[in-house]
Design an enzyme around this catalytic site. Structure first.
Site, PDB file in Angstrom:
ATOM      1  N   ASP A  97      16.354   4.969  17.271  1.00  0.00           N
ATOM      2  CA  ASP A  97      17.630   4.666  16.940  1.00  0.00           C
ATOM      3  C   ASP A  97      18.638   5.679  17.682  1.00  0.00           C
ATOM      4  OD1 ASP A  97      17.205   7.320  16.035  1.00  0.00           O
ATOM      5  OD2 ASP A  97      17.229   7.020  14.138  1.00  0.00           O
ATOM      6  N   ASP A 302      12.427  -1.562   9.490  1.00  0.00           N
ATOM      7  CA  ASP A 302      11.749  -0.287   9.360  1.00  0.00           C
ATOM      8  C   ASP A 302      12.120   0.479   8.220  1.00  0.00           C
ATOM      9  OD1 ASP A 302      14.546   0.492  10.543  1.00  0.00           O
ATOM     10  OD2 ASP A 302      13.644   2.553  10.207  1.00  0.00           O
ATOM     11  N   CYS A 348      -7.713  -5.655  -0.890  1.00  0.00           N
ATOM     12  CA  CYS A 348      -7.231  -5.189   0.513  1.00  0.00           C
ATOM     13  C   CYS A 348      -8.653  -4.743   1.149  1.00  0.00           C
ATOM     14  CB  CYS A 348      -6.522  -4.066   0.276  1.00  0.00           C
ATOM     15  SG  CYS A 348      -5.852  -3.002   1.628  1.00  0.00           S
ATOM     16  N   CYS A 350      -8.176  -2.599   4.005  1.00  0.00           N
ATOM     17  CA  CYS A 350      -7.874  -1.782   4.848  1.00  0.00           C
ATOM     18  C   CYS A 350      -9.029  -0.592   4.900  1.00  0.00           C
ATOM     19  CB  CYS A 350      -6.723  -1.177   4.482  1.00  0.00           C
ATOM     20  SG  CYS A 350      -6.451   0.237   3.220  1.00  0.00           S
ATOM     21  N   CYS A 353      -9.289   1.117   1.425  1.00  0.00           N
ATOM     22  CA  CYS A 353      -9.829   0.320   0.390  1.00  0.00           C
ATOM     23  C   CYS A 353     -11.293   0.079   0.625  1.00  0.00           C
ATOM     24  CB  CYS A 353      -9.050  -0.780   0.041  1.00  0.00           C
ATOM     25  SG  CYS A 353      -7.357  -0.359  -0.524  1.00  0.00           S
ATOM     26  N   HIS A 379      -3.119   3.259   3.645  1.00  0.00           N
ATOM     27  CA  HIS A 379      -3.118   2.146   2.701  1.00  0.00           C
ATOM     28  C   HIS A 379      -1.968   1.464   2.628  1.00  0.00           C
ATOM     29  CE1 HIS A 379      -3.744  -0.920  -0.368  1.00  0.00           C
ATOM     30  NE2 HIS A 379      -2.411  -0.339  -0.857  1.00  0.00           N
TER      31      HIS A 379
HETATM   32 ZN   LIG Z   1      -6.043  -0.813   1.116  1.00  0.00          ZN
END
Ligand SMILES: [Zn+2]
Length: 397
Positions: A97, A302, A348, A350, A353, A379
């Site tokens: 930025d 963002d 999920c 990920c 998880c 997560h």
């Molecule tokens: Zn997750």
């Protein structure tokens, strides 16, 4: 050359599926960019960032803050290190930025003139001056793929007259940012000095491909301002389009106004901004917001929210049968999770998880163990990237 933006499909709602090619890689849009304020996405290491999300592709672009890196460790130190990419060992695309928003929101005792802003550091009270030219100089030293024009962010609420005056200053600064950038854009370390890459590529396989970056340049985006006034938003977009930037950001939103107003200001700006260039809304938002704005035709967003919320134990997950919406908020510190042996989000896959239970994450949070902040952040970032992946799939038809 700075960037190319190839749109593969546009939905009736205005949302676009595209590929943004910038020197350090290709970014699939619409995209959510994790924020690495001080050249770190808080608590999450770069290796992990490269793999988060259910498809394992990781974050394709992250953001770093010019104001923070200028104050500490200093842009000259980062320039000597070869730029932020090398300094933080992040070989993928990066955006900085302009420092404007932080100067106006964090710094003390600001004095604004047509020339720039004098301010005191929020770290040690030392005195500094940022002009459009200085912001460009700092961002060229940092060496991100995409940099932003220096803008003034008006306080909220502000009168129409005050907002118009601030917007006019932003336009004058945008023109000066553009002029300085055009004269100096070849100075970025990875564009002008290929020798620094070949030295490093022997020790780090991640940076080997950068030798081909010679002759590539950074890109500069203009920032639409205009507060909460539709006529000023349109006027600001028109003035910036006349200056012909490579992409356009919409700034000064999500600063406390109702969400209908945010949506309205984005819509008015999008009507004016060219359809063949990337369009970026700065500092938004909740998962349902980023999804909504992507469908309207915003390509980049963002926000610190997924990581900041994670450090406070607030997690986002997909709704279960009977629950409303596309993102459910869950406070992991609640007693009801003390012996809950399910993952945060059963839907999920990920890194977190797949392995950890709500009970364990609650324990880490209550015991103030640093790993809790890390796992929660991974997560939440995965959830944000997966949200965009789902929207991209829908926009592709
Ligand atoms: Zn997750």
């Amino acid at each position: 050359m700075g960037l190319t933006f190839e749109i593969s499909s546009t939905a009736p709602t205005g949302g676009r599926r595209a590929a943004l090619r910038i020197p350090h890689g290709t970014v699939q849009t619409p995209v959510f960019m994790p924020v690495g304020t001080a050249a770190t996405v808080k608590t999450v290491q770069q290796e992990t960032l490269e793999h988060i999300g259910q498809n394992g592709a990781g974050a394709e672009i992250i953001l770093a803050n010019t104001y923070h890196l200028y104050l500490r460790p200093g842009h000259e130190l980062i320039r000597r290190a070869g730029g932020v990419h090398r300094f933080m060992a992040w070989p993928r695309p990066l955006l900085t930025d302009s420092g404007g928003f932080q100067v106006f929101s964090l710094a003390k005792l600001r004095k604004i003139s047509d020339d720039g802003v004098e301010f005191r550091s929020h770290l040690d009270g030392s005195k500094h001056f940022f002009s459009p030219e200085h912001s460009m100089e700092v961002q060229i030293a940092l060496g991100a793929d995409i940099m932003m024009a220096f803008d003034e962010c008006v306080e909220t609420p502000a009168t129409w007259e005050r907002t118009r005056d601030s917007m006019s200053l932003t336009h004058a600064w945008a023109a000066r940012s553009r002029a300085y950038f055009e004269a100096h854009k070849d100075e970025v370390r990875w564009s002008s000095d290929s020798s620094c890459h070949s030295e490093r590529s022997e020790e780090s396989p991640h940076f080997g491909a950068l030798q081909s970056l010679t002759d590539r340049t950074q890109s500069l985006f203009g920032i639409v301002q205009g507060g909460m006034y539709p006529d000023l938003r349109r006027e600001s977009a028109e003035r910036l389009v006349e200056m012909d930037f490579e992409g356009y950001a919409i700034g000064g939103l999500a600063v406390g106004e109702p969400r209908e107003v945010t949506r309205e200001m984005i819509a008015r700006s999008l009507e004016i901004l060219p359809k063949d260039k990337p369009r970026y809304v700065m500092g938004v938002g909740y998962p349902d917001e980023i999804e909504e704005y992507a469908r309207m035709g915003v390509d980049m967003m963002d926000c610190v929210l997924p990581t900041r919320a994670a450090r406070h134990g607030l997690l986002f997950r997909a709704p279960e049968p009977g629950e409303e919406g596309t993102a459910v908020r869950m406070n992991v510190k609640r007693l009801e999770y003390a012996e809950d042996q399910r993952p945060i989000d059963p839907a999920c896959t990920c890194l977190v998880c797949r392995r950890y239970t709500r009970a364990y994450l609650r324990h880490l949070f209550v015991a103030k163990e640093p790993l809790g902040a890390t796992l929660n952040s991974i997560h939440n970032l995965s959830f944000y990237l997966d949200t965009m992946e789902r929207v991209r799939g829908e926009l592709a038809g």
